[in-house]
Design a protein around this motif. Structure first.
Motif, PDB file in Angstrom:
ATOM      1  N   ASP A  23       0.845  -1.196   0.000  1.00  0.00           N
ATOM      2  CA  ASP A  23       0.000   0.000   0.000  1.00  0.00           C
ATOM      3  C   ASP A  23       0.881   1.247   0.000  1.00  0.00           C
ATOM      4  OD1 ASP A  23      -2.097   1.722   0.123  1.00  0.00           O
ATOM      5  OD2 ASP A  23      -2.979   0.907   1.962  1.00  0.00           O
TER       6      ASP A  23
ATOM      7  N   LYS B  74      -1.420   4.869  -5.442  1.00  0.00           N
ATOM      8  CA  LYS B  74      -2.560   5.707  -5.112  1.00  0.00           C
ATOM      9  C   LYS B  74      -2.126   7.156  -4.982  1.00  0.00           C
ATOM     10  CE  LYS B  74      -6.585   5.998  -2.098  1.00  0.00           C
ATOM     11  NZ  LYS B  74      -7.349   5.358  -0.990  1.00  0.00           N
TER      12      LYS B  74
ATOM     13  N   ASP C 101      -0.176   1.639 -10.439  1.00  0.00           N
ATOM     14  CA  ASP C 101      -0.873   1.166  -9.234  1.00  0.00           C
ATOM     15  C   ASP C 101      -0.415   1.869  -7.957  1.00  0.00           C
ATOM     16  OD1 ASP C 101      -2.373  -0.712 -10.718  1.00  0.00           O
ATOM     17  OD2 ASP C 101      -0.685  -2.114 -10.677  1.00  0.00           O
TER      18      ASP C 101
ATOM     19  N   VAL D 191       1.068   5.310  -1.063  1.00  0.00           N
ATOM     20  CA  VAL D 191       0.249   6.488  -1.362  1.00  0.00           C
ATOM     21  C   VAL D 191       1.171   7.690  -1.548  1.00  0.00           C
ATOM     22  CG1 VAL D 191      -1.605   8.009  -0.566  1.00  0.00           C
ATOM     23  CG2 VAL D 191      -1.630   5.578   0.051  1.00  0.00           C
TER      24      VAL D 191
ATOM     25  N   ALA E  10      -7.299   7.990   2.998  1.00  0.00           N
ATOM     26  CA  ALA E  10      -6.295   7.116   2.381  1.00  0.00           C
ATOM     27  C   ALA E  10      -5.412   6.433   3.421  1.00  0.00           C
ATOM     28  CB  ALA E  10      -5.437   7.921   1.408  1.00  0.00           C
TER      29      ALA E  10
ATOM     30  N   ARG F 244      -0.631   6.624 -11.199  1.00  0.00           N
ATOM     31  CA  ARG F 244      -1.825   5.772 -11.164  1.00  0.00           C
ATOM     32  C   ARG F 244      -1.702   4.587 -12.112  1.00  0.00           C
ATOM     33  NH1 ARG F 244      -5.808  11.023 -10.908  1.00  0.00           N
ATOM     34  NH2 ARG F 244      -5.929  11.139  -8.613  1.00  0.00           N
TER      35      ARG F 244
END
Length: 276
Positions: free
Chosen positions: A230, A261, A259, A232, A274, A256
């Protein structure tokens, strides 16, 4: 070359006298001994002004600045210059240039105001004018590193306010040859679960925007196997609709497409959602 004393003042846009708020929009400078009188005023990159003074119609702001630009050109001609510091007449105009400078910067009512008169020594008045404009108006000292530092402070303060920052800490990741440090890594039971990287993408030049975006895209891709899944990025871009904005959108699309965020660094609710 011999240095000369110059006087200059910062031109300020102050539509609301009651609040005493203002935005720097230009520089006016005179070098009396060389009869140099010239100015620089911002008439294109007005996103910062129109966003801050949101109660003033954007068309009004643009109109005021463009009209004042015309007025300053008229005054420069009266001082005897065509913008490059060269005299247009044979006779001495140093007194005229200095008189016009002080008359111009005298305190008066209106949306356009001036700072106090300041002084400097230089052997290149035109170069000094450009440097002052770059510093006080374009704020070129505030590069990507500086602005990203401010973004990190804003995010840290927001996490503290929302009481969600206790699990986030700085952490470096490396594949043995390449390493990078991320300011916000969520760690639970010694296991990194999420990474947040604030990125400033509002540089003056579209190429620099893409270069900086690609730098962090490469970093994240290179360390993909070491980072938690994950990832961001909280981005801040330019406020205008120029090619800089186009470059910013392209950089965001590249994140984006890989992949990653992307959230708006200035949108608190989007940022909190988020990370929770």
């Amino acid at each position: 070359m011999k240095k000369h004393a110059v006087s200059y003042a910062i031109i300020r846009f102050q539509p609301h006298v009651e609040t005493e708020e203002f935005g720097n929009i230009g520089i006016v400078l005179v070098a009396p001994r060389t009869s140099y009188f010239d100015f620089r005023i911002e008439t294109r990159r007005l996103g910062r002004l129109t966003s801050f003074f949101d109660t003033v119609d954007a068309a009004t702001t643009r109109g005021v600045l463009k009209s004042y630009h015309v007025e300053l050109k008229r005054i420069r001609d009266l001082a005897g210059h065509i913008g490059d510091g060269q005299r247009r007449f044979e006779f001495e105009l140093s007194d005229n240039a200095e008189h016009l400078f002080h008359a111009l910067t005298k305190h008066r009512e209106g949306m356009i105001r001036f700072s106090e008169v300041r002084f400097a020594m230089t052997d290149d008045p035109k170069g000094k004018l450009d440097d002052l404009f770059s510093y006080y108006v374009r704020r070129n000292f505030a590069g990507a590193v500086y602005r990203e530092g401010l973004l990190e402070k804003q995010v840290r303060a927001l996490f503290k306010l929302r009481d969600i920052g206790q699990n986030f800490k700085p952490m470096a990741f490396s594949d043995g040859l390449y390493s990078a440090k991320f300011p916000f890594v969520e760690v639970v039971e010694d296991k990194p679960l999420k990474v947040l990287k604030p990125i400033y993408l509002g540089q003056d030049d579209p190429t620099r925007i893409l270069d900086h975006g690609n730098k962090w895209l490469f970093t994240i891709q290179r360390l993909k196997d070491k980072l938690p899944p994950d990832v961001v990025v909280a981005v801040e871009g330019p406020n205008d609709s120029s090619k800089r904005k186009q470059a910013f959108r392209e950089a965001v699309d590249l994140f984006r497409a890989n992949d990653i965020k992307v959230v708006d660094a200035q949108n608190e609710s989007e940022l909190i959602d988020a990370m929770e």
